[in-house]
Write an enzyme that holds these catalytic residues in place. Sequence first.
Site, PDB file in Angstrom:
ATOM      1  N   TYR A 112       3.863   5.586  11.426  1.00  0.00           N
ATOM      2  CA  TYR A 112       4.188   4.210  11.811  1.00  0.00           C
ATOM      3  C   TYR A 112       5.091   3.457  10.828  1.00  0.00           C
ATOM      4  O   TYR A 112       5.425   2.320  11.060  1.00  0.00           O
ATOM      5  CB  TYR A 112       2.899   3.408  12.042  1.00  0.00           C
ATOM      6  N   ARG A 145       0.863  -1.181   0.000  1.00  0.00           N
ATOM      7  CA  ARG A 145       0.000   0.000   0.000  1.00  0.00           C
ATOM      8  C   ARG A 145       0.899   1.230   0.000  1.00  0.00           C
ATOM      9  O   ARG A 145       1.450   1.608   1.025  1.00  0.00           O
ATOM     10  CB  ARG A 145      -0.888  -0.014   1.256  1.00  0.00           C
ATOM     11  N   HIS A 200      -3.969   4.333   4.408  1.00  0.00           N
ATOM     12  CA  HIS A 200      -5.094   3.396   4.536  1.00  0.00           C
ATOM     13  C   HIS A 200      -6.357   4.061   4.002  1.00  0.00           C
ATOM     14  O   HIS A 200      -7.045   3.523   3.149  1.00  0.00           O
ATOM     15  CB  HIS A 200      -5.281   2.987   5.999  1.00  0.00           C
TER      16      HIS A 200
END
Lengths: 392, 321
Positions: free
Chosen positions: A304, A291, A295
């Site tokens: 993160y 990805r 998100h």
Amino acid sequence: MFCKGIRGKHVLKSESVSWVFGLCIYKFLQIYADDCLLKKVFEGSVDYLQVLDEKGSVDAALFPKGLDDSKIIEMYKFLSFTRAVDAKCISLQRQGRLVTYAPSIGQEATQIGSAMAMRQNDIFVPNFRQHGVFIVRGLPLDKFFLYWRGFEEGNMIPQSVKGLPYIVPVATQLLHATGIAFAQKYENKDSAVVSYVGDGGTSEGDFYEAMNFAGVFKVPLVMIIENNQWAISVPRSRQSATETLAQKAFAAGIKCLQVDGNDVIAVYKAVSDAIADSKNGATLIECVTYRMSMHTTSDDPTKYRKDEEVQAWAKRDPILRVRNYLTGKALWSDAMEASMQDEFKKKIDEAVEKAEAFKPDPKDMFEHLYSFMPKALKDEYDDAVNEKFWQA
Amino acid sequence: MQMNMANAINSALDAILTENPTSVMLGEDIGKDGGVFRVTDGLFDKYGPGRVMDTPLAESGIIGVSIGMAIAGMLPIPEIQFAGFSYLGFDQLVSHAARYRSRTRSTFTVPMIVRMPVSGGVRALEHHSESPEAYYSHPGGLIVVEPSSPYDAKGLLIRASHMHDTVMFLEPTMLYRLFKQEVPESSYEVEIGKANKIREGDDLSIITYGTMVNMVKKVVEKKNLSADIVDLRTINPIDDDAIIKSAKKTGKVLIVHEAPRSFGVGAEISARIAEEAIFELDAPIMRVASPSIPYPFPGYEQYYLPNEEKISKAIDKLLAE
């Protein structure tokens, strides 16, 4: 005392040697016994498929039969169009013209490769990120924008698309896929079902139950794990201690394969083969991808994960390698690229305009709960209209 | 033909499987075993394993796969062995069965009948005596039906098979074999969404359903009261008209159900009567229900459940108002 000491030590040493030797014999016999006496009841391994590498070279031995350059150009256009739609959506969301949006940037090959492998009668069951699949299957683009503008009417998917709507609760849709596949078998139809789940979704109970039912009832199903390495901020390593996600198929007795999910040709081949063999039961295909973006538009991945990781995956971009392949064969040029992008922009803008012209009627919230309108519900609706809570 | 409720449901399932070739049953032990309550006895032999299917032991799977079948045009009739295990499939019911029609503006629908034994009174182990009707009525989108007699059970089940909705068909365990009744062998329908006035009277209205209907009837007969007894039959959508009309007529309302008192169906009925007819009442609305605690182990069942005495005392109190 000295001698005794030496002797004593010596004695002790020889005792310990024979002790160790004895232990070795015992261990050896134990292993031997395990090997000879215990029957092996299961053994499994997972194959990995890549056809088109990062540089754009193909493995001729694995190249799928019947895939010609014109189809690869078509793939390239779908890949690029999906990315253009994603870019537009992020921009619209930032302007407040879409609600929260889940981009698919980086995962296009998994979606386009699998969607192009489907036959006309095959049915797909997405989660919430399979924009490329909807695009290939011909969902009117304004419906797509309507969904991401926050209207159920975007889910009014024409029959010809042969797909279910976006589903948000992770992995729950896989059971529906198994049920639809069951119905294809029950009605003797020559169609398979292709379903999608993320790496995070493989931790859900419904993922396992769907696979397990598919195995027991031997239904024509292809389950694709779109492993993009991240479930919002939780890495793949936190979802499962297994080396691959594909091997989870062994728990349900169905076939499996791991594929380079950034290689549109490998995905196409894997899914085509699984569909062709779907009369012999379900296949789990793990597409290893990444990805590249967030998100959803509400997420900030810099919190993160490291930029080096993202940059490493950028080198494996699913679109770039197809472009390299096509330019290498002189099948694509900058001029063609520019005119394609112009065409995309026009198409996208038209669809956005149509979606933005949609006017919701609150009555529709009430009218589609049951096959009839219960009186108590009708009363609630009438009250709201009478109180002029909205302009009916 | 004289049938108990288990026979009547069996007869309805038989009729549905014969009439609709896309209908299939799926669940745990419903095949050769005929179900743990023998409700599906003989159907496996008659229709075969392709239509009466034992599944893996997984409730979310049973309901989720059924949803897929329904979307694809079949009529699945999943059985959950006990309502207490339906919570493993709760997400599939409230997140999908209840919403699929609305989230797609009727482009996709989920016609299916989810059968499950409910309620207690049979000294069963933990989790085998749940009354989940309020849960399944709350989200909207699920029709919730609970018969109190063999005749209604057969007619409601056949009616459910002709609707294009998800119908939660709650079968009170205690009533499976409690009594027999004349039930036609042929197919017939009982309307869903319509309560049944099983007794006419003027002094009070008793609104009830499921296991409590017979108990209420007995008490009213013993006391020789002039009472309206309204058997809801369908919990959702609730038959407002029947409730309000009866409340207005008698001016005194007692609601009786087995499920826990707090946030239960009785609260909903009570609120509706208060909204529509409070000035026509001449006493506060009363409820007899189980206490607001989880269903106890069987040793405590007798202290937990409503009984004839509790109902009788409540009636006396209400009539004295």
